[in-house]
Design a protein around this motif. Structure first.
Motif, PDB file in Angstrom:
ATOM      1  N   LEU A  72       0.827  -1.208   0.000  1.00 58.53           N
ATOM      2  CA  LEU A  72       0.000   0.000   0.000  1.00 58.53           C
ATOM      3  C   LEU A  72       0.861   1.258   0.000  1.00 58.53           C
ATOM      4  N   LEU A  73       1.919   1.255   0.784  1.00 57.35           N
ATOM      5  CA  LEU A  73       2.810   2.419   0.822  1.00 57.35           C
ATOM      6  C   LEU A  73       3.450   2.652  -0.541  1.00 57.35           C
ATOM      7  N   GLU A  74       3.869   1.578  -1.191  1.00 62.68           N
ATOM      8  CA  GLU A  74       4.485   1.702  -2.515  1.00 62.68           C
ATOM      9  C   GLU A  74       3.477   2.203  -3.546  1.00 62.68           C
ATOM     10  N   GLU A  75       2.262   1.654  -3.502  1.00 63.35           N
ATOM     11  CA  GLU A  75       1.243   2.076  -4.463  1.00 63.35           C
ATOM     12  C   GLU A  75       0.853   3.528  -4.225  1.00 63.35           C
ATOM     13  N   GLY A  76       0.759   3.931  -2.955  1.00 63.38           N
ATOM     14  CA  GLY A  76       0.441   5.318  -2.656  1.00 63.38           C
ATOM     15  C   GLY A  76       1.497   6.261  -3.176  1.00 63.38           C
ATOM     16  N   SER A  77       2.755   5.914  -2.971  1.00 66.80           N
ATOM     17  CA  SER A  77       3.854   6.744  -3.473  1.00 66.80           C
ATOM     18  C   SER A  77       3.823   6.829  -4.995  1.00 66.80           C
ATOM     19  N   ARG A  78       3.499   5.732  -5.650  1.00 72.45           N
ATOM     20  CA  ARG A  78       3.537   5.679  -7.107  1.00 72.45           C
ATOM     21  C   ARG A  78       2.554   6.637  -7.756  1.00 72.45           C
ATOM     22  N   VAL A  79       1.379   6.871  -7.125  1.00 73.91           N
ATOM     23  CA  VAL A  79       0.362   7.711  -7.760  1.00 73.91           C
ATOM     24  C   VAL A  79       0.492   9.182  -7.384  1.00 73.91           C
ATOM     25  N   LEU A  80       1.346   9.506  -6.428  1.00 71.57           N
ATOM     26  CA  LEU A  80       1.486  10.888  -5.986  1.00 71.57           C
ATOM     27  C   LEU A  80       2.615  11.590  -6.734  1.00 71.57           C
ATOM     28  N   ALA A  81       2.404  12.873  -6.994  1.00 74.05           N
ATOM     29  CA  ALA A  81       3.431  13.663  -7.666  1.00 74.05           C
ATOM     30  C   ALA A  81       4.708  13.677  -6.828  1.00 74.05           C
ATOM     31  N   GLY A  82       5.850  13.496  -7.476  1.00 71.59           N
ATOM     32  CA  GLY A  82       7.113  13.497  -6.772  1.00 71.59           C
ATOM     33  C   GLY A  82       7.449  12.199  -6.090  1.00 71.59           C
ATOM     34  N   HIS A  83       6.506  11.265  -6.058  1.00 67.49           N
ATOM     35  CA  HIS A  83       6.715   9.946  -5.445  1.00 67.49           C
ATOM     36  C   HIS A  83       7.354  10.035  -4.058  1.00 67.49           C
ATOM     37  N   PRO A  84       6.676  10.722  -3.114  1.00 65.49           N
ATOM     38  CA  PRO A  84       7.249  10.858  -1.773  1.00 65.49           C
ATOM     39  C   PRO A  84       7.386   9.500  -1.101  1.00 65.49           C
ATOM     40  N   THR A  85       8.366   9.377  -0.242  1.00 64.32           N
ATOM     41  CA  THR A  85       8.524   8.151   0.537  1.00 64.32           C
ATOM     42  C   THR A  85       7.460   8.142   1.631  1.00 64.32           C
ATOM     43  N   LEU A  86       6.606   7.147   1.608  1.00 70.24           N
ATOM     44  CA  LEU A  86       5.531   7.046   2.595  1.00 70.24           C
ATOM     45  C   LEU A  86       5.947   6.067   3.687  1.00 70.24           C
ATOM     46  N   VAL A  87       5.766   6.493   4.929  1.00 71.18           N
ATOM     47  CA  VAL A  87       6.135   5.688   6.084  1.00 71.18           C
ATOM     48  C   VAL A  87       4.890   5.424   6.917  1.00 71.18           C
ATOM     49  N   ALA A  88       4.659   4.169   7.255  1.00 70.24           N
ATOM     50  CA  ALA A  88       3.478   3.815   8.050  1.00 70.24           C
ATOM     51  C   ALA A  88       3.662   4.279   9.490  1.00 70.24           C
ATOM     52  N   GLU A  89       2.695   5.037   9.968  1.00 76.33           N
ATOM     53  CA  GLU A  89       2.671   5.423  11.380  1.00 76.33           C
ATOM     54  C   GLU A  89       1.911   4.395  12.205  1.00 76.33           C
ATOM     55  N   ARG A  90       0.806   3.907  11.634  1.00 75.85           N
ATOM     56  CA  ARG A  90       0.034   2.863  12.312  1.00 75.85           C
ATOM     57  C   ARG A  90      -0.825   2.125  11.303  1.00 75.85           C
ATOM     58  N   VAL A  91      -1.232   0.949  11.690  1.00 72.46           N
ATOM     59  CA  VAL A  91      -2.156   0.129  10.907  1.00 72.46           C
ATOM     60  C   VAL A  91      -3.375  -0.135  11.777  1.00 72.46           C
ATOM     61  N   ALA A  92      -4.543   0.132  11.242  1.00 67.91           N
ATOM     62  CA  ALA A  92      -5.785  -0.043  11.998  1.00 67.91           C
ATOM     63  C   ALA A  92      -6.663  -1.064  11.289  1.00 67.91           C
ATOM     64  N   SER A  93      -7.011  -2.141  11.982  1.00 73.90           N
ATOM     65  CA  SER A  93      -7.823  -3.200  11.375  1.00 73.90           C
ATOM     66  C   SER A  93      -9.087  -3.447  12.180  1.00 73.90           C
ATOM     67  N   GLY A  94     -10.064  -4.048  11.520  1.00 76.86           N
ATOM     68  CA  GLY A  94     -11.337  -4.367  12.166  1.00 76.86           C
ATOM     69  C   GLY A  94     -12.390  -4.675  11.129  1.00 76.86           C
ATOM     70  N   LEU A  95     -13.634  -4.656  11.541  1.00 82.27           N
ATOM     71  CA  LEU A  95     -14.731  -4.951  10.629  1.00 82.27           C
ATOM     72  C   LEU A  95     -15.104  -3.731   9.803  1.00 82.27           C
ATOM     73  N   LYS A  96     -15.387  -3.967   8.520  1.00 77.64           N
ATOM     74  CA  LYS A  96     -15.918  -2.928   7.639  1.00 77.64           C
ATOM     75  C   LYS A  96     -17.400  -3.216   7.421  1.00 77.64           C
ATOM     76  N   PRO A  97     -18.307  -2.415   8.006  1.00 76.42           N
ATOM     77  CA  PRO A  97     -19.744  -2.721   7.906  1.00 76.42           C
ATOM     78  C   PRO A  97     -20.242  -2.668   6.467  1.00 76.42           C
ATOM     79  N   ILE A  98     -20.836  -3.769   6.004  1.00 79.60           N
ATOM     80  CA  ILE A  98     -21.449  -3.810   4.677  1.00 79.60           C
ATOM     81  C   ILE A  98     -22.677  -4.721   4.733  1.00 79.60           C
ATOM     82  N   PRO A  99     -23.887  -4.191   4.550  1.00 77.98           N
ATOM     83  CA  PRO A  99     -25.077  -5.044   4.469  1.00 77.98           C
ATOM     84  C   PRO A  99     -24.992  -5.997   3.274  1.00 77.98           C
TER      85      PRO A  99
END
Length: 391
Positions: free
Chosen positions: A288-315
């Protein structure tokens, strides 16, 4: 409800839907108690991409609901000047993979009058300078100028402040709260420590846990809720303003320059452990960090601060489930994937239904009973709803 004895409503869940409903109820004069298992915004609302939109092909009713949802955010922004830090309408850009076309999506949006522009690659830099044009599909992209994002924890804090100013009470760390049902009617809730709390009405707004909570009452709602996660990056300069929805990553800015990233492919990589806990593979975070960098101008180095997981509500059918639970008198529920876009409007409409006793026609297409051919009352008086096949 009378001035001397207002209706007492207990709302379970302090995500965006519960907080919004509580605030609208309190504003209307109800006595409100908002109870939450732990802290406000610590569920799906705290790890949402929170893209505000009515993008893509949807049913007529759902499309309209999302449009008035956007309208309420613009009203909120005008009435709360300080919301500019956490509520933005700087536009959103989306494009398909090289093996798919978004032209039909664009035609659909324009046919409905939606604010959509088709951008060729060379036009991307002028309108969305935070995007690398070379990352965009060769066919081009759709720019939706009226779309934006909200940082839900900030909005929830503001809603709770207003609710408390109007007399609402917030009970945090209440544990596993359950609806108290007697003779087919909701009469209150029971807190995690066994303490009963009486109420005239109960609202169930517990995100991805709604189906399980209803099932415990004998009510079935079709459920497509997956485990999901987002990656929150460290702050990025220059600041990103545009919401991006690309084949391999979705990107949403945060008020302090951080970014929220997610993607369907990454979501599918989550490992659900035997004890129900979730493990997010390191390679998915890096991807995800690599893909995010790839689509942004200048290809900034993205560093994960935290990862948040859980349920995504979908009927089960993808559309919201909102309003009274027919099998249990006095019980209402809100269960939807689009909690961010619909947060303000659903809280308003459900509160109005509770206060006036009059169902909102806007919500007719989203009632729980759309899944049932009929209700059967069992020996304890709780309806058992049988879902019909849905896509």
């Amino acid at each position: 409800m009378t001035e001397s004895q207002p209706l007492h409503v207990v709302v379970i869940g302090a995500g965006i839907l519960g907080a919004s409903t509580a605030a609208h109820l309190a504003r209307s004069g109800a006595r409100v108690t908002l109870v939450t298992a732990a802290k406000p915004a610590d569920g799906a609302s705290g790890r949402s991409i929170a893209w505000l939109n009515s993008s893509g092909a949807r049913s007529t009713e759902y499309r309209y609901l999302r449009l008035i949802g956007l309208d309420r955010y613009r009203t909120w922004r005008e009435r709360h000047p300080d919301s500019a830090s956490y509520l933005r309408f700087d536009g959103a850009l989306k494009w398909g993979g090289e093996d798919e076309s978004f032209r039909d999506t664009f035609d659909y949006e324009r046919a409905g009058g939606y604010d959509s522009l088709w951008l060729d690659r060379e036009q991307v830099a002028a309108l969305t300078p935070d995007v690398d044009p070379d990352a965009v599909s060769s066919e081009g992209a759709i720019f939706n100028r009226g779309e934006g994002w909200v940082n839900l924890p900030d909005l929830i804090t503001a809603l709770l402040d207003e609710a408390r100013a109007d007399g609402a009470e917030l009970l945090e760390d209440a544990g596993d709260v359950r609806v108290d049902v007697h003779d087919g009617a909701a009469v209150g809730v029971v807190l995690g420590d066994g303490t009963p709390l009486a109420a005239d009405r109960v609202v169930l707004a517990t995100g991805g846990d709604v189906p399980a909570h209803l099932a415990a009452l004998g009510v079935t709602v079709p459920d497509a809720t997956p485990a999901a996660f987002v990656v929150v990056t460290e702050p990025v300069e220059p600041r990103v303003r545009t919401v991006l929805n690309t084949p391999r990553v979705a990107v949403r800015p945060m008020p302090d320059g951080r970014l929220v990233l997610d993607a369907d492919w990454a979501e599918k990589s989550i490992v659900v452990e035997p004890d129900g806990s979730l493990t997010v593979p390191d390679e998915s975070v890096r991807g995800l960090l690599e893909e995010g960098s790839r689509v942004l101008a200048g290809h900034p180095t993205l560093v994960a601060e935290r990862v948040a997981s859980g349920l995504k509500p979908i009927p089960g059918d993808g559309e919201p489930v909102v309003g009274a639970v027919p099998a249990i008198d006095g019980l209402y529920t809100l269960f939807t994937h689009s909690g961010a876009t619909l947060g303000l409007i659903l809280g308003e409409l459900v509160a109005e239904e509770i206060i006036t006793g009059k169902p909102s026609p806007v919500l007719d297409a989203f009632r729980l009973d759309r899944f049932a051919e009929g209700a059967e009352i069992d020996e304890v008086g709780i309806g058992a709803w049988a879902p019909v096949t849905s896509s």
